[in-house]
Design a protein around this motif. Structure first.
Motif, PDB file in Angstrom:
ATOM      1  N   ALA A 134      18.833  -7.266  -8.357  1.00  0.00           N
ATOM      2  CA  ALA A 134      19.028  -5.836  -8.074  1.00  0.00           C
ATOM      3  C   ALA A 134      17.962  -4.995  -8.775  1.00  0.00           C
ATOM      4  N   VAL A 135      17.633  -5.338  -9.999  1.00  0.00           N
ATOM      5  CA  VAL A 135      16.595  -4.609 -10.735  1.00  0.00           C
ATOM      6  C   VAL A 135      15.237  -4.823 -10.066  1.00  0.00           C
ATOM      7  N   LYS A 149      11.335  -0.825  -4.721  1.00  0.00           N
ATOM      8  CA  LYS A 149      11.581   0.419  -3.999  1.00  0.00           C
ATOM      9  C   LYS A 149      10.850   1.585  -4.668  1.00  0.00           C
ATOM     10  N   GLU A 150      10.878   1.619  -5.993  1.00  0.00           N
ATOM     11  CA  GLU A 150      10.213   2.685  -6.742  1.00  0.00           C
ATOM     12  C   GLU A 150       8.699   2.651  -6.506  1.00  0.00           C
ATOM     13  N   PHE A 151       8.101   1.461  -6.510  1.00  0.00           N
ATOM     14  CA  PHE A 151       6.665   1.346  -6.277  1.00  0.00           C
ATOM     15  C   PHE A 151       6.304   1.701  -4.841  1.00  0.00           C
ATOM     16  N   ARG A 152       7.106   1.252  -3.867  1.00  0.00           N
ATOM     17  CA  ARG A 152       6.813   1.500  -2.460  1.00  0.00           C
ATOM     18  C   ARG A 152       6.782   2.980  -2.130  1.00  0.00           C
ATOM     19  N   LYS A 153       7.675   3.763  -2.720  1.00  0.00           N
ATOM     20  CA  LYS A 153       7.736   5.175  -2.343  1.00  0.00           C
ATOM     21  C   LYS A 153       6.484   5.936  -2.769  1.00  0.00           C
ATOM     22  N   ASP A 154       5.764   5.440  -3.770  1.00  0.00           N
ATOM     23  CA  ASP A 154       4.539   6.100  -4.202  1.00  0.00           C
ATOM     24  C   ASP A 154       3.305   5.565  -3.485  1.00  0.00           C
TER      25      ASP A 154
END
Length: 180
Positions: A67-68, A74-79
């Motif tokens: 999950a982490v 997800k955090e990296f993809r959005k940027d």
């Protein structure tokens, strides 16, 4: 030590869901100098010092690690995949009537199109440290301004601000040349 706050949603096989924050902590191994990381679970201060409040089984520990990992991806993809701005329109505003002691003066209004949305009411302001952009806002009963719409990351907000300021400067220059 560098810390990153990651929030993990863990769905248990029973009814309901448990949600808790974890930290991914990085450190440098003293023996070989290699950078390593580990997951730190929620803690609290007790009678005998700090204690963990979450104790996952080995099976659940694996699910938490997955999950982490997904949360980090997800955090990296959005940027990385920031959408392009379809259009930016800015209308300069005359600041001649503003009192001199104001901290920031509205000097332009902007509309941005991104991801199929038209966002109106962005403001270009002149502050003590130069020009900046505010997203559309409303004023609370306490007199605090809150953004109504905003980017999902700092990078997206910066992209919008940079595009609006560039369009503002271009429009100011165009109007200056018209008056010459």
């Amino acid at each position: 030590m560098i810390e990153h706050e990651i929030e993990a949603d863990i769905h248990l096989p029973q009814e309901g869901c448990i949600k808790f924050p974890v930290q991914v902590r990085k450190y440098r191994d003293k023996e070989n100098g290699e950078e390593k990381s580990f997951i730190s679970y929620p803690r609290r201060e007790g009678k005998n010092g700090w204690e963990d409040v979450v104790h996952p089984s080995p099976e659940m520990r694996g699910k938490i690690i997955c999950a982490v990992g997904e949360a980090i991806k997800k955090e990296f993809r959005k940027d990385i995949y920031l959408p392009e701005l379809d259009s930016v329109e800015v209308t300069p505003v005359d600041t001649a009537g503003y009192p001199q002691n104001m901290k920031a003066k509205i000097c332009g209004m902007a509309t941005v199109q991104v991801c199929g949305l038209t966002i109106r009411g962005l403001t270009v302001k002149q502050g003590e440290r130069g020009l900046f952009v505010n997203m559309p806002q409303y004023k609370t009963k306490d007199g605090i301004y809150k953004d109504v719409v905003y980017g999902t990351s700092r990078e997206m907000n910066e992209k919008i601000e940079k595009a609006v300021l560039a369009a503002y400067e271009k429009e100011i220059e165009r109007r200056r040349q018209e008056t010459e």
